[in-house]
Motif scaffolding. Structure first.
Motif, short mmCIF file in Angstrom:
data_model
loop_
_atom_site.label_atom_id
_atom_site.label_comp_id
_atom_site.label_asym_id
_atom_site.label_seq_id
_atom_site.Cartn_x
_atom_site.Cartn_y
_atom_site.Cartn_z
N ALA A 510 0.81 -1.21 0.00
CA ALA A 510 0.00 0.00 0.00
C ALA A 510 0.85 1.26 0.00
N ASP A 511 1.97 1.23 0.73
CA ASP A 511 2.77 2.45 0.82
C ASP A 511 3.61 2.71 -0.42
N GLN A 512 3.64 1.76 -1.35
CA GLN A 512 4.38 1.95 -2.59
C GLN A 512 3.48 2.11 -3.81
N LEU A 513 2.19 1.96 -3.62
CA LEU A 513 1.25 2.01 -4.72
C LEU A 513 1.14 3.43 -5.27
N LEU A 514 1.17 3.56 -6.57
CA LEU A 514 1.04 4.86 -7.23
C LEU A 514 -0.29 4.96 -7.97
N HIS A 515 -0.70 6.21 -8.15
CA HIS A 515 -1.94 6.48 -8.87
C HIS A 515 -1.91 5.84 -10.25
N GLN A 516 -0.77 5.90 -10.92
CA GLN A 516 -0.69 5.39 -12.29
C GLN A 516 -0.82 3.88 -12.32
N ASP A 517 -0.42 3.20 -11.22
CA ASP A 517 -0.60 1.75 -11.16
C ASP A 517 -2.07 1.38 -11.31
N ILE A 518 -2.92 2.11 -10.59
CA ILE A 518 -4.35 1.77 -10.59
C ILE A 518 -5.03 2.26 -11.86
N THR A 519 -4.67 3.46 -12.32
CA THR A 519 -5.32 3.94 -13.55
C THR A 519 -4.98 3.04 -14.73
N LEU A 520 -3.78 2.50 -14.74
CA LEU A 520 -3.42 1.56 -15.80
C LEU A 520 -4.33 0.34 -15.76
N LEU A 521 -4.58 -0.14 -14.56
CA LEU A 521 -5.44 -1.30 -14.40
C LEU A 521 -6.89 -0.98 -14.76
N LEU A 522 -7.38 0.15 -14.25
CA LEU A 522 -8.78 0.52 -14.50
C LEU A 522 -9.05 0.83 -15.96
N SER A 523 -7.99 1.18 -16.70
CA SER A 523 -8.16 1.54 -18.10
C SER A 523 -8.12 0.35 -19.04
N HIS A 524 -7.86 -0.83 -18.51
CA HIS A 524 -7.71 -2.00 -19.38
C HIS A 524 -9.04 -2.32 -20.05
N PRO A 525 -9.09 -2.34 -21.38
CA PRO A 525 -10.38 -2.55 -22.06
C PRO A 525 -10.92 -3.96 -21.96
N ALA A 526 -10.15 -4.92 -21.50
CA ALA A 526 -10.65 -6.29 -21.44
C ALA A 526 -11.80 -6.43 -20.46
N ALA A 527 -11.93 -5.48 -19.53
CA ALA A 527 -13.06 -5.51 -18.59
C ALA A 527 -14.00 -4.35 -18.84
N CYS A 528 -14.04 -3.86 -20.07
CA CYS A 528 -14.84 -2.67 -20.39
C CYS A 528 -16.29 -3.05 -20.58
N VAL A 529 -17.07 -2.97 -19.53
CA VAL A 529 -18.50 -3.27 -19.59
C VAL A 529 -19.26 -2.11 -18.98
N PRO A 530 -20.50 -1.88 -19.43
CA PRO A 530 -21.17 -0.62 -19.06
C PRO A 530 -21.64 -0.50 -17.63
N GLU A 531 -21.92 -1.61 -16.94
CA GLU A 531 -22.59 -1.47 -15.66
C GLU A 531 -21.67 -0.99 -14.54
N HIS A 532 -20.51 -1.60 -14.39
CA HIS A 532 -19.67 -1.31 -13.23
C HIS A 532 -18.26 -0.84 -13.57
N SER A 533 -17.73 -1.30 -14.69
CA SER A 533 -16.30 -1.17 -14.90
C SER A 533 -15.85 0.27 -15.06
N PRO A 534 -14.81 0.70 -14.32
CA PRO A 534 -14.26 2.04 -14.51
C PRO A 534 -13.72 2.25 -15.91
N SER A 535 -13.29 1.15 -16.59
CA SER A 535 -12.76 1.31 -17.93
C SER A 535 -13.84 1.71 -18.92
N ALA A 536 -15.11 1.57 -18.52
CA ALA A 536 -16.21 2.02 -19.38
C ALA A 536 -16.55 3.47 -19.12
N ALA A 537 -15.95 4.06 -18.10
CA ALA A 537 -16.21 5.47 -17.76
C ALA A 537 -15.16 6.36 -18.42
N GLY A 538 -15.31 7.66 -18.23
CA GLY A 538 -14.38 8.60 -18.82
C GLY A 538 -13.09 8.69 -18.02
#
Length: 582
Positions: A510-538
């Motif tokens: 937790a103390d080494q986690l960076l914002h870009q680590d998570i945004t990279l994960l949330l931006s992955h299109p393989a989980a891009c679905v409309p209901e919940h996925s952050p990758s489906a958001a802006g």
């Protein structure tokens, strides 16, 4: 001898004007039930009449005089059936109710039958049901039985007056009504029309409790709760004790007082209503919500339990979908969450999601509380065991888990689907990923460097870099899934790519986690679905979600024995929930 060769058993009587959009659906629904169709037209200018004739209906032209009862009665005069069935063009008989309606018609010891009107939010059968209302819609064809009231016309009083000992039956026949959809109300300007007619009715008879009640309803729809409360007061003052809508007066009084900020008055209305109608779950539920908001947890729990003990409302009551069932379970789950009873809250949210026709928000709450209760490792198994029909869609489930930061559970779900649960996982299987083992600087750098292990597929993109270019074009392996995705992941390669990224991000302390680590994960299109996925958001939404998940990870890392553990758990529960359809 066929039914059409003898005296008609059931005559459908309708009044219409410019109902071309819905009339065919209505008439199709009563095929095989009604022996004759009587259509009173009050001035259609579209294809309504040609549609009616195509079904073999008899057309009665009746110029509109501002009196619904008069128009109804014009149709009754032409009916030859033993029974009169009344429907509107924006309604349809449930296909499963045809047999019951025909069975009702065989019981001539009754003078009338109530059916259950399911008021839908939209204009299609698949749209959610908002309320269910018992209304008298089939009655014996007798000359003395005629409608009264220029709006919200009624027949029951005429039946009782002519036949004081008349037996009436509360059937379970279902009729679906689509006229309360917002666009339908706006198109026909129903509220203004109804209020104008009701004011005229009250001018003629100001002590009419039923029209005072209906006037209150129209003011509620306008958001004028002061006027609505005044007409509720007048209706209660005039209504007979056995009047069929008194239970609604108490519920609507509570609703109006809530909207006016008078919580105490709303609770008083609920208490009075519950005393008169102890088997009405809606009032117990609203009472429970008010008590929960006031912090009276024990009394609120008792009210919710009373609603759940009743369950689905008895057929004589107007009810709102979910009160006494899934909405009450959800409210009880919230109460248990407030009082720190995580296990009970999980059980309530699970049951609510099992019963709810659109359970996405409840799934979010269920995942959140299991995560915060330290039971993330149980999530995949729990959801599969209790909500298998909802978890079969892997991308949506993975998107939900990602949005909540349940990376180990998301990896377990994706790994099980892709057949690669153990691929590249530091230290072994998915069950070890919550341990967050420390890593060296070289491992951290490897994950964030261009082309590193945590950025599979990103190095080949224009411009390279460890951050996902939100306006760029992913290689084929990263093509996003459409809104109508199947239950499988977009491809085995994309699933494996997402799985590797999940495992590496989850391994970062937790103390080494960076914002870009998570945004990279949330931006992955393989989980891009409309209901919940952050990758489906802006991009802004994903960035905001990433900060929240970083805060959640830091709070989760606080040792329970430090004295901050309990407070941290409560803060994690109150972090903003991801919004569906964001």
């Amino acid at each position: 001898m066929s039914r059409l060769q003898r005296k008609p058993l059931i005559s459908l009587c309708m009044i219409v004007r410019n109902e071309a959009d819905t009339l065919a659906r209505c008439l199709t629904s009563i095929h095989g039930v009604a022996d004759e169709l009587i259509i009173v037209d009050t001035g259609s200018t579209d294809s309504t009449l040609s549609i009616a004739r195509s079904f073999g209906a008899r057309i009665v032209s009746y110029p509109w005089t501002g009196d619904f009862a008069a128009a109804r009665n014009a149709g009754l005069e032409q009916a030859r059936g033993t029974w009169i069935l009344v429907l509107d063009a924006d309604e349809e008989l449930d296909a499963q109710s045809k047999g019951e309606l025909l069975l009702c018609a065989e019981h001539t010891e009754y003078e009338a039958f109530f059916v259950r009107i399911h008021n839908h939010k939209g204009t299609e059968f698949s749209s959610p049901v908002i309320t269910v209302n018992p209304i008298l819609r089939m009655f014996r064809n007798r000359p003395q039985y005629r409608f009264s009231g220029i709006v919200h016309e009624q027949i029951a009083s005429a039946i009782v007056e002519a036949t004081p000992a008349a037996a009436m039956h509360l059937s379970t026949v279902s009729v679906h009504h689509y006229g309360y959809a917002d666009k339908v109300v706006a198109k026909k300007d129903k509220i203004s029309r109804n209020l104008s007619l009701l004011k005229e009715q009250l001018r003629l008879n100001p002590r009419d409790a039923f029209h005072q009640f209906n006037t209150a309803v129209e003011y509620m729809r306008l958001g004028d709760y002061t006027q609505a409360l005044e007409h509720i007061r007048l209706s209660l003052a005039e209504a007979e004790p056995d009047t069929s809508f008194i239970h609604l007066l108490y519920k609507y009084e509570a609703r109006c007082r809530i909207m006016s900020g008078d919580q105490s008055g709303a609770l008083d209305a609920c208490i009075k209503g519950c005393a008169l109608f102890p088997d009405y779950p809606d009032l117990h539920h609203i009472k429970g919500v008010l008590l929960l908001q006031a912090g009276a947890f024990a009394a609120a729990r008792q009210a919710f339990r009373q609603a759940l003990d009743i369950g689905v409302s008895p057929p004589g009551y107007h009810t709102e979908s979910g009160l006494g069932t899934y909405l009450t379970y959800a409210a009880l789950g919230q109460l248990c969450q407030e009082t720190g009873e995580a296990g009970e809250a999980i059980a309530c949210y699970t049951r609510a999601a099992q019963l709810h026709p659109a359970p996405a928000p409840l799934l979010v709450r269920l995942v959140r509380i299991m995560k915060c209760a330290g039971r993330e490792h149980e999530l995949a198994g729990w959801l599969e065991a209790h909500l298998p029909q909802l978890t079969a869609d892997v991308p949506r489930l993975a998107g939900l888990l990602l949005a909540e930061g349940c990376l180990a559970a998301a990896a377990e779900v994706i790994g099980a689907c892709a057949g690669a649960a153990d691929a590249d996982m530091p230290g072994g299987g998915a069950g070890t990923m919550n341990e967050n083992p420390p890593r060296g600087d070289a491992e951290v750098s490897d994950m964030r460097a261009p082309g590193g292990a945590g950025t599979a597929g990103v190095a080949d993109m224009p411009g390279g870099g460890s951050m996902t270019p939100l306006d760029g074009k992913w290689p084929a392996v990263h093509e996003p899934v459409s809104g109508a995705a199947s239950s499988g992941l977009p491809s085995d390669n994309a699933a494996a790519d997402l799985l590797r990224l999940l495992q590496r991000v989850n391994a970062v302390p937790a103390d080494q986690l960076l914002h870009q680590d998570i945004t990279l994960l949330l931006s992955h299109p393989a989980a891009c679905v409309p209901e919940h996925s952050p990758s489906a958001a802006g991009p802004a939404s994903r960035s905001s979600r990433a900060w929240l998940l970083m805060a959640d990870r830091m709070l989760a890392a606080l040792p329970a024995a430090s004295g901050y553990g309990a407070a941290a758990a409560r803060v994690r529960l109150t972090l903003p929930l991801p919004r569906t359809g964001e």
